[in-house]
Design an enzyme around this catalytic site. Structure first.
Site, PDB file in Angstrom:
ATOM      1  CD  GLU A  83      -2.195  -0.339   9.052  1.00 49.98           C
ATOM      2  OE1 GLU A  83      -1.929   0.875   9.166  1.00 49.98           O
ATOM      3  OE2 GLU A  83      -2.883  -0.793   8.104  1.00 49.98           O
ATOM      4  CG  HIS A  89       1.944  -2.556   8.853  1.00 51.85           C
ATOM      5  ND1 HIS A  89       1.371  -2.487   7.608  1.00 51.85           N
ATOM      6  CD2 HIS A  89       2.056  -1.271   9.270  1.00 51.85           C
ATOM      7  CE1 HIS A  89       1.128  -1.213   7.300  1.00 51.85           C
ATOM      8  NE2 HIS A  89       1.547  -0.463   8.292  1.00 51.85           N
ATOM      9  NE  ARG A 110      -1.903   1.477   3.704  1.00 48.58           N
ATOM     10  CZ  ARG A 110      -2.176   1.051   4.941  1.00 48.58           C
ATOM     11  NH1 ARG A 110      -3.190   0.227   5.131  1.00 48.58           N
ATOM     12  NH2 ARG A 110      -1.436   1.398   5.952  1.00 48.58           N
ATOM     13  CD  GLU A 111       0.964   4.261   4.241  1.00 46.31           C
ATOM     14  OE1 GLU A 111       1.518   5.356   4.316  1.00 46.31           O
ATOM     15  OE2 GLU A 111       0.378   3.716   5.199  1.00 46.31           O
TER      16      GLU A 111
END
Length: 840
Positions: free
Chosen positions: A707, A725, A428-429
């Site tokens: 996460e 994460h 995602r990031e």
């Protein structure tokens, strides 16, 4: 121009010393060897130009992809959002290009080396072959502040007639799709120098300039987040070989230099580390679904035999829809990146074709594959784990299979997020959030040699000082001495909040403690002092810091956070002050060290006055107690009572479950074990109901840490948050520091001296732990036999260990069959056997 004066001084000094030493050792070295040293220690970029090719000949169909924004929750049975549901736009990537130059030489070569910076990513070819095994090269930087070049020894590859070739991709430099198009620095470009030393002592230099030729690449689309499209019909056979006819190619374009600060990449390269073999394939609503058996970061290599023009489409995700007939890409960030991770291969149709991407990577367990004419065989697919090739230096295993799984899941999560930086998630990031680096730094450093990665991380932080606005949720003003919440690139997410910003201090400190190299402290000192001054002048009030992200991602999400951000931010401020005091002493800044020490005392007093509840001997939450103990903030003599309250908060207030976010979870199990509550640890590591580690691995078959954990229902879709994460792996330090008992001694960094303080965990029969320190491999292995614990340790040469067994009397302990005088004692290098009567 961004320059680190301390690092420049260190480099120049080191170069002078090395050259002087060489001269002293051998004054009789011939001129050829001397010239060889000159060629390989300095790069003259004066004649090299930045070149590229911006003409775009790609068909619109393949050069652009749809982008969707602000997606609402998708219907459980919907394959993908429809245009009626969402606003869909299309955007092109910058084109990938091929660059080449042919040249001839007439002399015998003594040595030859290429130095190249290809942005965003490059592959270097010489005489038709790829040079080296690096991938996704070079590592990401803030390209307007600095960019990395890479050296390649090509001595053996040079011939009489030669051709250099460079293939360019966008990487993070040309990333113009995910989040916002403004994150792009520009179109791909490269600069290169080939230095040749001939055996007669003469030299020649081949550089990038107007003489190079350019052509479109068969890569029709490449974006680091979205994926890659490759048209095998457009592949140009022999394009980087000498005999290739490039008369139809066009001249390259001279491009603007992205930065004047070209630095050699010291960080280990990204490589294909190991293969992952898929475990199952089945018919899907569209095409086929491939299960890799492991949530991984990297890519899929394929082998197919299809007709010319067949489009093989591969979509990557962490989860499946509940009916298992389609992938569910929500957790990989399509609501912010714009679409699913997708690779497309267009077949040439000339038999069996093999392919894997070059300029993208994915995070996935499942792949949905469309376009194949028949059911594929598993042998047609190979997953590659791709990461920075940092050495694995730690191992752990025990008699408890569930604990082993927690360790393995933690290591996979860390590995999946080391791609030239420590990312928060690999899909995602892909951003270097500073709070994540702080939390996982110790667990990662026990298991991987990350000295170079932490050096880069610290230097990255310097490149983003003062470039972001103040965070709108905090009352603290903008300050040029502050980094951003994300330490590299353009997506920085505002000025660092006081807890995330602690990484500016703690990452260099942890690196120094674990690896013993003080150069990171020297290089970061000015930045660290600036950050601490900012906190002192503009953030803290009476020793308390009222702001920050807080104890991020407890079970159930941030609305369930039960610890005030002021507590964790102030504790991190205290940790930073104590670490600054110690680093100042390392640099012989005694007066500065005294100032930090005095401030730390004031903060400790204010912390306990504000947060400590005298009546209950508690800081009010699991995180409050665990983080205060870990930070050394508990008043002397009350530590055991606070730990007792921590155990009660878990077993009584939360019915035997943890409630910590990332800050509290990092030290939770080590703190419990250190104060005699290892039965609580074993309980937490045995249960599988919500919330627990076992709930994630056993009930939901997760192979990396998400996460955050929520009370998911197997029959429903998972929430869209990331499921990979590394910040949730911070607790894994406990496997080394607590179960194995291997702990660094801050006064003797790099494990010159270290502590051995194991917890012989209730219900576990044996544990084996190793850590390859800078001094050598440390081993700590224990097993229970009847009423005795047999503990075998190995201390490297030039090291010394301090054994601590606080819950045993010296009468219970024998070292190498000899009684000891106390339950704390020193052991020298070598192998030792400690026998302990197993009764507390």
């Amino acid at each position: 121009m961004y320059l680190n004066k301390n690092k420049i001084k260190a480099f120049l000094f080191g170069t002078i010393i090395c050259l002087s030493s060489s001269c002293l050792q051998s004054k009789k070295k011939d001129s050829e060897t001397a010239l060889h040293v000159d060629v390989f220690t300095s790069i003259n970029w004066d004649s090299a130009k930045w070149i590229g090719y911006t003409k775009d000949h790609r068909p619109e169909k393949w050069a652009a992809r749809d982008l969707v924004r602000n997606q609402p929750p998708m219907n459980i049975n919907t394959w993908e959002p429809t245009e009626e549901d969402l606003k869909v736009t299309r955007r092109k990537t910058h084109p990938s290009v091929l660059l080449r130059k042919a040249f001839s030489i007439t002399k015998e070569v003594a040595s030859a080396e290429v130095a190249i910076c290809g942005l965003g990513l490059y592959e270097l070819y010489l005489n038709g072959e790829k040079v080296g095994d690096r991938v996704l090269d070079p590592a990401q930087t803030s390209y307007d502040k600095r960019a990395f070049y890479v050296r390649h020894d090509v001595t053996k590859a040079l011939r009489k007639n030669n051709s250099l070739g460079v293939m360019l991709g966008n990487g993070f430099y040309g990333q113009n799709m995910a989040f916002a198009p403004g994150l792009s620095y520009g179109k791909p470009r490269a600069t290169m120098v080939l230095n040749i030393l001939y055996k007669d002592g003469t030299k020649e230099q081949i550089v990038t300039d107007e003489s190079w030729k350019a052509h479109s690449s068969p890569i029709l689309f490449d974006n680091i987040y979205h994926g890659e499209t490759y048209d095998a019909r457009e592949a140009i056979t022999g394009w980087s070989s000498y005999k290739f006819d490039d008369t139809s190619w066009e001249p390259v374009e001279i491009m603007k230099a992205p930065t004047q600060n070209l630095l050699e990449q010291d960080l280990e390269p990204i490589r294909k580390i190991r293969t992952v073999t898929p475990i199952a394939v089945w018919k899907a609503e569209r095409g086929w679904i491939l299960d890799m058996g492991q949530n991984m970061t990297g890519w899929l290599a394929i082998s197919v035999k299809e007709k010319e023009g067949t489009v093989v489409k591969m979509r990557f995700a962490e989860h499946l829809m509940p009916d298992k007939q389609n992938i569910d890409p929500a957790s990989t960030g399509i609501h912010v990146t714009g679409n699913t991770q997708t690779d497309i291969y267009i077949c040439k149709g000339d038999g069996t074709e093999t392919w894997e991407p070059r300029f993208t990577y994915h995070a996935f367990r499942y792949v949905q594959i469309e376009g194949l004419s028949e059911k594929p065989d598993l042998s047609q697919f190979t997953g590659w784990l791709v990461r920075t090739d940092a050495e694995r230096i730690g191992t752990f295993k025990s008699s408890d299979t569930l604990i082993n799984k927690f360790y393995d899941v933690s290591m996979w999560t860390i590995e999946d997020n080391i791609q030239g930086l420590l990312s928060d998630c690999p899909h995602r990031e892909r951003c270097a959030w500073m709070g994540d680096a702080y939390v996982v730094a110790e667990a990662a450093s026990f298991n991987f040699d990350l000295k170079r990665l932490w050096q880069k991380t610290s230097a990255d932080m310097e490149t983003v000082l003062g470039v972001s606005k103040a965070h709108f949720k905090d009352p603290f003003p903008y300050d040029a001495r502050t980094p951003a919440n994300i330490s590299v690139g353009k997506r920085l997410c505002l000025q660092a909040r006081p807890d995330w910003g602690a990484a500016t201090i703690m990452v260099p400190w942890f690196s120094y403690v674990y690896y013993g190299d003080k150069s990171i402290i020297q290089g970061a000192w000015e930045m660290m002092e600036g950050w601490m001054a900012y906190l002192d002048e503009k953030v803290q009030e009476g020793g308390i810091i009222n702001g920050g992200f807080g104890d991020w991602c407890p079970p159930g999400g941030n609305p369930e956070m039960d610890t005030a951000p002021a507590l964790t931010s102030t504790a991190l401020y205290y940790q930073s002050l104590v670490s600054m005091e110690k680093m100042a002493l390392v640099l012989e800044k005694r007066e500065v060290a005294n100032n930090y020490a005095e401030t730390a005392k004031l903060v400790k007093t204010a912390f306990n006055k504000t947060f400590f509840k005298e009546k209950t001997k508690s800081y009010g939450s699991q995180t409050g107690n665990a983080f205060a103990l870990y930070s050394g903030l508990v008043p002397k003599g009350l530590e055991q009572l606070v730990a007792d309250d921590l155990a009660n908060l878990i077993m009584k207030d939360k019915n035997g479950h943890y409630s910590t976010g990332i800050f509290g979870h990092r030290p939770l199990y080590t703190v419990l074990n250190d104060y005699g509550h290892d039965a609580v640890t074993k309980h937490l590591w045995s249960i599988t109901d919500y919330p627990s580690l076992g709930f994630m691995t056993e009930e939901h078959d997760l192979t990396v840490w998400p996460e955050g954990v929520s009370n998911w229902d197997k029959n429903e879709r998972y929430y869209r948050h990331s499921f990979n994460h590394p910040m949730q792996s911070g607790f894994a330090a406990s496997f080394h520091e607590s179960l194995g008992g291997i702990r660094p001694n801050e006064d003797y960094p790099g494990f010159k001296k270290f502590y051995l303080k194991p917890t012989f965990l209730e219900g576990v029969d044996w544990v084996e732990v190793t850590h390859k320190s800078p001094q050598g491999t440390i081993e700590s292995s224990w097993k229970k036999e009847g009423e005795e614990i047999i503990w075998t340790i190995s201390v490297p040469e030039q090291s010394e260990a301090i054994v601590q067994l606080p819950y045993y009397q010296n009468e219970q302990i024998k070292l190498n069959n000899t009684s000891v005088r106390a339950n704390m004692f020193n052991v020298s290098s070598g192998k030792h056997i400690i026998r302990i009567s197993n009764s507390k």
